[in-house]
Design an enzyme around this catalytic site. Structure first.
Site, short mmCIF file in Angstrom:
data_model
loop_
_atom_site.label_atom_id
_atom_site.label_comp_id
_atom_site.label_asym_id
_atom_site.label_seq_id
_atom_site.Cartn_x
_atom_site.Cartn_y
_atom_site.Cartn_z
N CYS A 158 -33.42 -9.81 -7.83
CA CYS A 158 -33.90 -8.51 -8.24
C CYS A 158 -33.86 -7.56 -7.06
CB CYS A 158 -35.32 -8.62 -8.76
SG CYS A 158 -35.68 -7.35 -9.93
N SER B 170 -23.63 -27.46 7.47
CA SER B 170 -25.04 -27.12 7.55
C SER B 170 -25.89 -28.37 7.37
CB SER B 170 -25.35 -26.10 6.44
OG SER B 170 -26.67 -26.21 6.02
S1 FES Z 1 -37.39 -7.70 -12.68
FE1 FES Z 1 -36.68 -6.36 -14.12
S2 FES Z 1 -38.12 -6.62 -15.75
FE2 FES Z 1 -39.04 -7.46 -14.07
#
Ligand code: FES
Lengths: 166, 407
Positions: free
Chosen positions: B345, B218
């Protein structure tokens, strides 16, 4: 690696940098936890409640992201001086609005903050062994979500451990 | 949304120093590379390399020269073995899908490790929907693949094996040559691919010496421009195209070649390989200065991946207990230090990096992990600055988590 773009509002950034009501409260009447370290989000709420069921002081500790720190900070500010009955009515949505909105992936951060607050209120009455009429027997949305997240994290960890052992 | 981001950017005004260490996810392009690229946009070689006019022939020449250089650095037999793609993700997709399309009917098993990049993990997962089975070789606590398990996993039904040469997250330098031998001993027809994106320009190796059939590299990981990478395909190894269209100079990737980026990739390669030994020494120095500094100044930290010679010279990956990773990246950013964290997340949960889970890190250890990569352009002063900022950031966040998480 963190791949989600997070356009945090100014308010969140400000509270992240200077959170209000931070820290463990040694003389708390009651405290409650939501989330767990496996979730990567965990928050503890401390309340000092007087004879009139008014919250004199609220503080928090958060092992969570900036959004969690900010919403916890707001929630503790809001409940200060409130009757428990009124504090119970605070929703995650109102908290989220006050920090200028949350991106969808960050809803749970606000939910956890309010979840911890409600758990603390419940714990207070449980300790006193009284059940005020306004306190619903059923878990509310925020409490259920907190529970679900904790459950999910446990399942995920188990799953990943199993996958590893295979 | 953009409004918010503008405000976030404003909060960064007046930084006294900035240190960018997130080479894993994107990189700055040094001026030397940029200067090499620019003329190819408007001064020369802006034609299509397959067409019969001067700007086209210029492009053809530029692309061939670039392929020639890169094939040299890779240790290929010929420049024909270098196939440009728009990046590492595309090269890995091409390797996996192209090879399995070619070998369909001959076998149904794919062998990878538990610590491959997502462009390998996710593509193999997709292939399970089409009847392939995937066997994931476990790794030890430092991320080294278990060669015994590899031996057990490869059988007559195995068509494809992919093991990255250097782990992208924790810097483990894998015994690819040995792994390759083990695989070929058990099944000479199995195609052996390695994602060498974190090895190329960082540790000395040659594809011929490793004996691999395919290798991904890459550009941005060696400070070339983004949007370009390559797949080495050994002469005699046949794979199919996964995209169709107008074929130009690149037999495995249709569409008009991006000459400026290809030139930039070659230039960045040249710079990386020019003084490879010296560069490696420099990176290793900074890496160890950073790791040792963190261990001296901050309590409750864990190094992810091996130490010393068996670790990529640029890689620093450390877990800060009781510190949430994303919050830490923001806090560091506000102080001019740019890094990434080991957890992404999802809607409800922080998903810990699969690499950290595979080496046995607990979730709470994975959540507070930070990945940093140093380059030959970083200086001792840069590292000093990081070591000044980082302990304060960790301390502040640990102050917020307080007694919430106690081990
Ligand atoms: S991402 Fe879980 S507390 Fe904010």
């Amino acid at each position: 690696m963190s791949r989600v773009p997070l356009p945090y509002s100014q308010k969140i950034l400000e509270l992240f940098r200077n959170p209000k009501n931070l820290g463990r409260m040694e003389d708390a009447t009651v405290s409650a936890v939501a989330g767990n370290p496996q979730c990567g989000d965990m928050i503890t709420f401390y309340l000092k409640i007087n004879e009139q069921e008014i919250i004199e002081k609220a503080t928090f500790e958060s092992y969570g992201c900036a959004a969690n720190i900010a919403t916890s900070s707001i929630a503790t500010e809001k409940v200060k001086g409130m009757k428990l009955e009124d504090a119970w009515k605070i929703t995650w949505k109102s908290v989220a609005e006050e920090v200028g909105g949350l991106p969808a992936v960050k809803f749970h951060c606000g939910i956890l903050a309010v979840g911890a607050l409600r758990r603390a209120i419940r714990a207070y009455y449980k300790n006193k062994q009284i059940a005020p009429e306004w306190l619903p027997k059923e878990l509310t949305f925020e409490e259920k979500q907190a529970l679900e997240e904790e459950e999910l994290a446990r399942i995920l960890e188990k799953k990943m451990k199993m996958a590893e052992e295979k | 949304m953009v409004e918010n981001v503008r405000e976030l950017l404003k909060a960064h005004e007046g930084l006294k120093r900035e240190v960018y260490l997130d080479i894993e996810n994107s990189s700055m392009v040094p001026t030397e590379v940029l200067e090499a690229i620019l003329p190819y946009f408007n001064k020369r070689a802006y034609g299509n390399p397959t067409l019969t006019h001067k700007p086209g022939w210029e492009a053809f020449e530029a692309i061939m020269e670039s392929a020639q250089k890169i094939s040299g650095f890779l240790g290929c037999k010929s420049l024909e073995e270098v196939n440009f793609t728009p990046g590492e993700t595309e090269a890995n997709n091409l390797a996996l899908l192209g090879a399995t399309l070619q070998t369909r009917g001959k076998g149904k098993k794919i062998v990878i490790s538990e610590v491959e990049p997502l462009s390998i993990m996710h593509v193999t997962e997709m292939l399970t929907k089409y009847g392939f089975t995937v066997s994931k070789i476990p790794v030890d606590s430092e991320g080294f693949i278990n060669l015994e398990r590899l031996k057990e996993a490869v059988d007559g039904n195995t068509v494809f094996v992919s093991l990255s040469a250097v782990n992208h997250e924790i810097g483990t330098i894998q015994p690819i040559k040995e792994a390759q031998k083990i695989v070929k001993d058990k099944n000479p027809n199995a195609i052996f691919h390695t994602d060498a994106s974190d090895a190329y320009g960082k540790i000395p190796f040659s594809v011929q010496d490793l004996g691999v059939d395919m290798a991904t590299i890459s550009s941005y990981k060696i400070l070339g421009p983004r949007g370009i990478g390559a797949l080495y395909v050994k002469e005699g190894v046949n794979i199919e195209r996964i995209l169709e269209g107008q074929i130009g100079t690149q037999k495995l990737w249709p569409g008009v070649e991006n000459t400026p980026l290809i030139v930039g990739f070659a230039k960045a390669s040249e710079l990386a390989f020019q003084n490879l030994e010296e560069n490696v020494r420099h990176m290793r120095n900074l890496r160890d200065k950073l790791i040792n500094g963190i261990f001296e100044k901050i309590a409750d930290v864990r190094l992810n991946g091996p130490k010393g010679e068996k670790r990529a010279p640029d890689n620093v990956n450390i877990s800060f207990l009781r510190c949430e990773g994303e919050a830490l990246t923001i806090e560091l950013s506000l102080n001019g230090v740019y890094v990434s964290s080991g957890s992404a997340c999802t809607r409800r949960l922080l998903q810990p990096s699969h690499v950290l889970v595979a080496i046995g890190r607990k979730f709470e250890e994975a959540h507070g992990s930070i990945l940093m990569k140093v380059t030959r352009y970083h200086t001792e002063e840069d590292i000093d600055y990081v070591l000044e900022v980082l302990p304060k950031a960790v301390e502040r966040l640990r102050g917020i988590s307080g007694t919430t998480v106690v081990e």
